[in-house]
Design an enzyme around this catalytic site. Structure first.
Site, PDB file in Angstrom:
ATOM      1  N   ALA A  10     -65.158  25.834  19.499  1.00 59.07           N
ATOM      2  CA  ALA A  10     -65.915  26.936  20.119  1.00 59.07           C
ATOM      3  C   ALA A  10     -65.476  28.305  19.613  1.00 59.07           C
ATOM      4  O   ALA A  10     -66.063  29.316  19.981  1.00 59.07           O
ATOM      5  CB  ALA A  10     -65.767  26.862  21.640  1.00 59.07           C
ATOM      6  N   THR A  11     -64.442  28.341  18.767  1.00 56.00           N
ATOM      7  CA  THR A  11     -63.900  29.644  18.355  1.00 56.00           C
ATOM      8  C   THR A  11     -64.646  30.263  17.176  1.00 56.00           C
ATOM      9  O   THR A  11     -64.308  31.361  16.749  1.00 56.00           O
ATOM     10  CB  THR A  11     -62.414  29.491  17.957  1.00 56.00           C
ATOM     11  N   GLY A  13     -68.507  30.035  14.473  1.00 56.35           N
ATOM     12  CA  GLY A  13     -69.717  29.404  13.962  1.00 56.35           C
ATOM     13  C   GLY A  13     -70.620  28.777  15.012  1.00 56.35           C
ATOM     14  O   GLY A  13     -70.978  29.400  16.023  1.00 56.35           O
ATOM     15  N   ARG A  34     -58.241  25.854  18.222  1.00 54.81           N
ATOM     16  CA  ARG A  34     -56.790  26.062  18.026  1.00 54.81           C
ATOM     17  C   ARG A  34     -56.410  27.533  18.102  1.00 54.81           C
ATOM     18  O   ARG A  34     -55.259  27.870  18.305  1.00 54.81           O
ATOM     19  CB  ARG A  34     -56.367  25.514  16.653  1.00 54.81           C
ATOM     20  N   ARG A  35     -57.378  28.444  17.906  1.00 52.25           N
ATOM     21  CA  ARG A  35     -57.035  29.870  17.860  1.00 52.25           C
ATOM     22  C   ARG A  35     -57.097  30.492  19.255  1.00 52.25           C
ATOM     23  O   ARG A  35     -58.167  30.822  19.757  1.00 52.25           O
ATOM     24  CB  ARG A  35     -57.952  30.585  16.860  1.00 52.25           C
ATOM     25  N   ASP A  58     -55.257  20.746  18.839  1.00 55.11           N
ATOM     26  CA  ASP A  58     -55.753  20.282  17.545  1.00 55.11           C
ATOM     27  C   ASP A  58     -56.363  18.900  17.760  1.00 55.11           C
ATOM     28  O   ASP A  58     -55.672  17.997  18.262  1.00 55.11           O
ATOM     29  CB  ASP A  58     -54.562  20.218  16.569  1.00 55.11           C
ATOM     30  N   ASN A  85     -68.281  19.158  18.096  1.00 52.97           N
ATOM     31  CA  ASN A  85     -68.665  20.063  17.007  1.00 52.97           C
ATOM     32  C   ASN A  85     -67.521  20.380  16.046  1.00 52.97           C
ATOM     33  O   ASN A  85     -67.765  20.648  14.874  1.00 52.97           O
ATOM     34  CB  ASN A  85     -69.209  21.358  17.648  1.00 52.97           C
ATOM     35  N   TYR A 151     -66.070  14.654   2.263  1.00 51.15           N
ATOM     36  CA  TYR A 151     -66.754  15.335   3.380  1.00 51.15           C
ATOM     37  C   TYR A 151     -68.011  14.547   3.751  1.00 51.15           C
ATOM     38  O   TYR A 151     -68.273  14.310   4.942  1.00 51.15           O
ATOM     39  CB  TYR A 151     -67.106  16.787   3.005  1.00 51.15           C
ATOM     40  N   VAL A 184     -75.582  26.417   6.952  1.00 45.39           N
ATOM     41  CA  VAL A 184     -75.471  27.399   8.047  1.00 45.39           C
ATOM     42  C   VAL A 184     -74.362  28.382   7.663  1.00 45.39           C
ATOM     43  O   VAL A 184     -73.244  27.943   7.330  1.00 45.39           O
ATOM     44  CB  VAL A 184     -75.061  26.725   9.378  1.00 45.39           C
TER      45      VAL A 184
HETATM   46  P1  NDP Z   1     -66.585  27.039  11.403  1.00 49.15           P
HETATM   47  O1  NDP Z   1     -65.499  26.946  10.401  1.00 49.15           O
HETATM   48  O2  NDP Z   1     -67.204  28.366  11.629  1.00 49.15           O
HETATM   49  O3  NDP Z   1     -66.103  26.437  12.797  1.00 49.15           O
HETATM   50  C1  NDP Z   1     -65.327  25.267  12.853  1.00 49.15           C
HETATM   51  C2  NDP Z   1     -64.765  25.113  14.250  1.00 49.15           C
HETATM   52  O4  NDP Z   1     -64.026  23.876  14.321  1.00 49.15           O
HETATM   53  C3  NDP Z   1     -63.817  26.221  14.628  1.00 49.15           C
HETATM   54  O5  NDP Z   1     -64.068  26.636  15.947  1.00 49.15           O
HETATM   55  C4  NDP Z   1     -62.441  25.588  14.513  1.00 49.15           C
HETATM   56  O6  NDP Z   1     -61.587  26.153  15.497  1.00 49.15           O
HETATM   57  C5  NDP Z   1     -62.755  24.127  14.879  1.00 49.15           C
HETATM   58  N1  NDP Z   1     -61.756  23.238  14.287  1.00 49.15           N
HETATM   59  C6  NDP Z   1     -61.549  22.993  12.982  1.00 49.15           C
HETATM   60  N2  NDP Z   1     -60.500  22.178  12.812  1.00 49.15           N
HETATM   61  C7  NDP Z   1     -60.039  21.884  14.061  1.00 49.15           C
HETATM   62  C8  NDP Z   1     -58.972  21.106  14.543  1.00 49.15           C
HETATM   63  N3  NDP Z   1     -58.159  20.445  13.709  1.00 49.15           N
HETATM   64  N4  NDP Z   1     -58.774  21.023  15.878  1.00 49.15           N
HETATM   65  C9  NDP Z   1     -59.577  21.702  16.721  1.00 49.15           C
HETATM   66  N5  NDP Z   1     -60.610  22.462  16.332  1.00 49.15           N
HETATM   67  C10 NDP Z   1     -60.835  22.553  15.016  1.00 49.15           C
HETATM   68  O7  NDP Z   1     -67.691  25.978  10.928  1.00 49.15           O
HETATM   69  P2  NDP Z   1     -69.120  25.547  11.515  1.00 49.15           P
HETATM   70  O8  NDP Z   1     -69.436  26.226  12.772  1.00 49.15           O
HETATM   71  O9  NDP Z   1     -70.071  25.645  10.383  1.00 49.15           O
HETATM   72  O10 NDP Z   1     -68.834  24.005  11.755  1.00 49.15           O
HETATM   73  C11 NDP Z   1     -69.055  23.353  12.998  1.00 49.15           C
HETATM   74  C12 NDP Z   1     -69.518  21.939  12.715  1.00 49.15           C
HETATM   75  O11 NDP Z   1     -70.763  21.975  12.037  1.00 49.15           O
HETATM   76  C13 NDP Z   1     -68.594  21.119  11.831  1.00 49.15           C
HETATM   77  O12 NDP Z   1     -68.521  19.806  12.322  1.00 49.15           O
HETATM   78  C14 NDP Z   1     -69.294  21.138  10.472  1.00 49.15           C
HETATM   79  O13 NDP Z   1     -68.968  20.011   9.692  1.00 49.15           O
HETATM   80  C15 NDP Z   1     -70.731  21.118  10.935  1.00 49.15           C
HETATM   81  N6  NDP Z   1     -71.704  21.568   9.960  1.00 49.15           N
HETATM   82  C16 NDP Z   1     -71.646  22.815   9.418  1.00 49.15           C
HETATM   83  C17 NDP Z   1     -72.613  23.217   8.498  1.00 49.15           C
HETATM   84  C18 NDP Z   1     -72.567  24.532   7.810  1.00 49.15           C
HETATM   85  O14 NDP Z   1     -73.260  24.700   6.783  1.00 49.15           O
HETATM   86  N7  NDP Z   1     -71.830  25.530   8.308  1.00 49.15           N
HETATM   87  C19 NDP Z   1     -73.730  22.332   8.151  1.00 49.15           C
HETATM   88  C20 NDP Z   1     -73.668  21.031   8.763  1.00 49.15           C
HETATM   89  C21 NDP Z   1     -72.712  20.693   9.650  1.00 49.15           C
HETATM   90  P3  NDP Z   1     -60.049  26.531  15.285  1.00 49.15           P
HETATM   91  O15 NDP Z   1     -59.862  26.893  13.837  1.00 49.15           O
HETATM   92  O16 NDP Z   1     -59.819  27.648  16.247  1.00 49.15           O
HETATM   93  O17 NDP Z   1     -59.343  25.290  15.675  1.00 49.15           O
HETATM   94  C1  8X3 Z   2     -72.412  21.414   5.783  1.00 47.24           C
HETATM   95  C2  8X3 Z   2     -73.582  21.413   4.863  1.00 47.24           C
HETATM   96  O1  8X3 Z   2     -74.292  21.022   2.449  1.00 47.24           O
HETATM   97  O2  8X3 Z   2     -72.248  22.256   2.821  1.00 47.24           O
HETATM   98  O3  8X3 Z   2     -72.216  20.185   6.389  1.00 47.24           O
HETATM   99  O4  8X3 Z   2     -72.321  19.895   3.197  1.00 47.24           O
HETATM  100  S1  8X3 Z   2     -73.057  21.127   3.266  1.00 47.24           S
END
Ligand code: NDP
Ligand code: 8X3
Length: 251
Positions: A10-11, A13, A34-35, A58, A85, A151, A184
């Site tokens: 939730a922190t 994206g 985690r943040r 984590d 997420n 991935y 995204v």
């Molecule tokens: P961001 O990097 O903006 O957000 C990722 C989030 O995941 C952060 O809040 C981070 O929080 C949390 N996170 C990562 N690692 C951990 C961990 N080890 N433990 C707990 N929390 C964790 O990316 P997105 O919002 O883009 O990604 C969200 C989801 O959407 C992911 O599953 C990603 O694979 C998926 N997705 C994204 C796409 C894109 O193009 N952006 C497209 C398709 C899917 P913190 O660092 O505070 O722990």
């Molecule tokens: C994120 C979309 O195309 O970077 O899941 O893998 S892509």
């Protein structure tokens, strides 16, 4: 009746945009990441609209996941909606050059972390015969693209787990569905390219990528359908994107 939603990641994206939108709709929220400073900032901001509880852990650490869920106060202990997420890509290398630390991070966070969260929360949903799980997959879980190898494997696993959950939880009336976004603009590419901002920003140049708010809108739509409607699997891309490798940057 007020509903409680738990959102991992939730922190930033997509998770953060979902938290902001859900707060406006009056869901009680458990926000995870985690943040700590970002969790506090969210609590201060969204706490004006609804009840917020934050959990810092984590998702890779199985014990911490279970301890976090056990630590929830009574008023947050019944979770109606789980948004799985949290996740990221680490690296974009051909399979022969990939870093096993990156592979482990992706499998541990995107797959095992999602499973730990689900295992910590599903039993209470089964007991109440009610609940809704939204798994955030990806177009990378529907097709494999060059250098996406692990991935893509992690998101194909999410696709399979989403289907498996739906089958196994069917008897309990628990809704399970996936939202699978394409490109995204979030911190996703910053993480994938380990802080290389130039490389990261190139991913979203020359076309209009999705915004995290676009996905949040869809997640809200999914969770606000009448009970007999379960959106099982949904793929959403920017209009400029036709597949993982076909993006119109001359539009
Ligand atoms: P961001 O990097 O903006 O957000 C990722 C989030 O995941 C952060 O809040 C981070 O929080 C949390 N996170 C990562 N690692 C951990 C961990 N080890 N433990 C707990 N929390 C964790 O990316 P997105 O919002 O883009 O990604 C969200 C989801 O959407 C992911 O599953 C990603 O694979 C998926 N997705 C994204 C796409 C894109 O193009 N952006 C497209 C398709 C899917 P913190 O660092 O505070 O722990
Ligand atoms: C994120 C979309 O195309 O970077 O899941 O893998 S892509």
């Amino acid at each position: 009746m007020r509903k409680t939603a738990l959102i991992t990641g939730a922190t930033s994206g997509i998770g953060r945009a979902t938290a902001e939108l859900f707060a406006k709709q009056g869901f009680d929220l458990i926000l995870c990441g985690r943040r700590q400073e970002r969790l506090e900032e969210l609590k201060n901001k969204l706490g004006r609209d609804t009840a917020i509880f934050t959990l810092k852990f984590d998702v890779r650490n199985r014990e911490d996941v279970f301890a976090a869920i056990r630590s929830l106060p009574k008023e947050f202990s019944e979770i109606d909606i789980l948004v799985n997420n949290a996740g990221n890509a680490h690296g974009l290398d051909p399979i022969d050059k990939g870093n096993p630390d990156d592979w482990e991070a992706m499998l541990d966070i995107n797959v095992k972390g999602l499973l730990y969260m689900s295992k910590a929360i599903i039993p209470q949903m089964v007991e109440r015969k009610s609940g809704h799980i939204i798994n955030i997959g990806s177009t990378a879980g529907k097709e494999v693209y060059p250098n996406g190898n692990v991935y893509c494997a992690s998101k194909h696993a999410v696709d399979a787990i989403n289907k498996g959950m739906r089958i196994d939880l069917n008897a309990y009336g628990i809704r399970v569905g996936a939202v699978n976004p394409g490109l995204v603009e979030t911190e996703f590419s910053d993480v994938r390219f380990k802080g290389d901002k130039e490389k990261a920003s190139k991913v979203y140049k020359g076309y209009q990528p999705l915004k995290p708010e676009d996905i949040a809108d869809i997640i809200l739509f999914v969770v606000t359908r009448p009970y007999h409607v379960n959106i099982a699997d949904l793929v959403v891309m920017p209009t400029a994107q036709a597949s993982s490798t076909i993006v119109n940057k001359n539009g």
